[in-house]
Design a protein around this motif. Structure first.
Motif, PDB file in Angstrom:
ATOM      1  N   ASP A   1       0.843  -1.188   0.000  1.00  0.00           N
ATOM      2  CA  ASP A   1       0.000   0.000   0.000  1.00  0.00           C
ATOM      3  C   ASP A   1       0.881   1.242   0.000  1.00  0.00           C
ATOM      4  OD1 ASP A   1      -2.780   1.003   0.156  1.00  0.00           O
ATOM      5  OD2 ASP A   1      -2.027   1.953   1.982  1.00  0.00           O
TER       6      ASP A   1
ATOM      7  N   SER B   1      -2.814   0.094  -4.024  1.00  0.00           N
ATOM      8  CA  SER B   1      -3.207  -0.801  -2.942  1.00  0.00           C
ATOM      9  C   SER B   1      -3.325  -2.183  -3.573  1.00  0.00           C
ATOM     10  CB  SER B   1      -4.541  -0.364  -2.321  1.00  0.00           C
ATOM     11  OG  SER B   1      -4.835  -1.152  -1.200  1.00  0.00           O
TER      12      SER B   1
ATOM     13  N   PRO C   1      -8.168  14.920  -1.303  1.00  0.00           N
ATOM     14  CA  PRO C   1      -8.372  13.465  -1.262  1.00  0.00           C
ATOM     15  C   PRO C   1      -8.991  12.903  -2.543  1.00  0.00           C
ATOM     16  CG  PRO C   1      -9.025  14.445   0.818  1.00  0.00           C
ATOM     17  CD  PRO C   1      -8.735  15.582  -0.124  1.00  0.00           C
ATOM     18  N   PHE C   2      -9.908  13.643  -3.186  1.00  0.00           N
ATOM     19  CA  PHE C   2     -10.531  13.115  -4.409  1.00  0.00           C
ATOM     20  C   PHE C   2      -9.495  12.976  -5.517  1.00  0.00           C
ATOM     21  CE2 PHE C   2     -10.771  17.599  -5.529  1.00  0.00           C
ATOM     22  CZ  PHE C   2     -10.538  17.592  -6.892  1.00  0.00           C
TER      23      PHE C   2
ATOM     24  N   ASN D   1      -6.224  12.324  -5.072  1.00  0.00           N
ATOM     25  CA  ASN D   1      -5.452  11.129  -4.733  1.00  0.00           C
ATOM     26  C   ASN D   1      -6.224   9.883  -5.137  1.00  0.00           C
ATOM     27  OD1 ASN D   1      -4.483   8.836  -3.129  1.00  0.00           O
ATOM     28  ND2 ASN D   1      -3.144  10.315  -2.168  1.00  0.00           N
ATOM     29  N   LYS D   2      -7.525   9.877  -4.869  1.00  0.00           N
ATOM     30  CA  LYS D   2      -8.348   8.727  -5.247  1.00  0.00           C
ATOM     31  C   LYS D   2      -8.358   8.539  -6.763  1.00  0.00           C
ATOM     32  CE  LYS D   2     -12.905   6.709  -4.709  1.00  0.00           C
ATOM     33  NZ  LYS D   2     -14.268   6.863  -4.234  1.00  0.00           N
ATOM     34  N   GLN D   3      -8.430   9.621  -7.498  1.00  0.00           N
ATOM     35  CA  GLN D   3      -8.414   9.527  -8.961  1.00  0.00           C
ATOM     36  C   GLN D   3      -7.083   8.972  -9.461  1.00  0.00           C
ATOM     37  OE1 GLN D   3     -10.956   9.829 -11.014  1.00  0.00           O
ATOM     38  NE2 GLN D   3      -9.624   9.244 -12.694  1.00  0.00           N
TER      39      GLN D   3
ATOM     40  N   ARG E   1      -5.177   6.925  -7.822  1.00  0.00           N
ATOM     41  CA  ARG E   1      -5.210   5.488  -7.505  1.00  0.00           C
ATOM     42  C   ARG E   1      -6.002   4.713  -8.556  1.00  0.00           C
ATOM     43  NH1 ARG E   1      -3.507   4.219  -2.047  1.00  0.00           N
ATOM     44  NH2 ARG E   1      -4.702   2.290  -2.060  1.00  0.00           N
ATOM     45  N   VAL E   2      -7.113   5.278  -9.015  1.00  0.00           N
ATOM     46  CA  VAL E   2      -7.907   4.628 -10.060  1.00  0.00           C
ATOM     47  C   VAL E   2      -7.081   4.511 -11.341  1.00  0.00           C
ATOM     48  CG1 VAL E   2      -9.917   4.949 -11.576  1.00  0.00           C
ATOM     49  CG2 VAL E   2     -10.160   5.266  -9.103  1.00  0.00           C
TER      50      VAL E   2
END
Length: 164
Positions: free
Chosen positions: A34, A39, A140-141, A143-145, A147-148
């Motif tokens: 991670d 992840s 945070p959004f 970072n999430k993008q 990761r996607v």
């Protein structure tokens, strides 16, 4: 030297040499990884990520790659390393200096069971992604993008390179 410290030493020597096969061999079959970008579960995915990243670093030439490792230590159950990577981000050829704290757990056989890398995502995104990272890298959004997107890139890489 403790056997788990030998594993970490072998892992980071392979990383410095961009030897993804040797890096992958340091993980147990059911290992987890991670960090802010990935992840992953299972040696197959983790080794695939290292292959993808090492290939990208080699693509810019080893002269643009440097890994500095310090504060390596390990005991019967856990380990830690501080590492700094200097490389050219493959998507846009921007220079990056990433500063990472890594924590590990080990199997009784001395393989990596879990690996968690922590780094300042906003700092990384400003270097790697330029203005977009500067403006949105703290969110945070965003970072999430990322990761996607990294997951999709890894899935494509694994589909095109089934041996990894």
């Amino acid at each position: 030297m403790h056997p788990n410290l030998q594993t970490l030493t072998r892992f980071y020597a392979a990383f410095a040499a961009l030897d993804a096969d040797a890096m992958g061999s340091c993980y147990s079959l059911d290992a987890t990884f991670d960090d802010p970008a990935f992840s992953l579960k299972a040696q197959h995915e983790i080794a695939g990520m290292w292959h993808m990243l090492c290939n990208a670093a080699r693509g810019h030439g080893k002269q643009d790659w440097r890994l500095d490792v310090s504060n390596l230590h390990a005991d019967d159950h856990t380990g830690h390393a501080h590492w700094e990577a200097h490389y050219v981000f493959s998507a846009n050829k921007r220079p990056v200096h990433n500063i990472v704290e890594a924590d590990f757990t080990f199997t009784p056989e001395g393989l990596i069971a879990s690996h968690r890398d922590r780094f300042d995502f906003w700092r990384w995104s400003r270097q790697a992604l330029g203005m977009g990272g500067w403006v949105l890298g703290w969110a945070p959004f965003f970072n999430k993008q990322v990761r996607v997107q990294t997951r999709a890139a890894l899935d494509r890489f694994l589909a095109q390179n089934p041996r990894n």
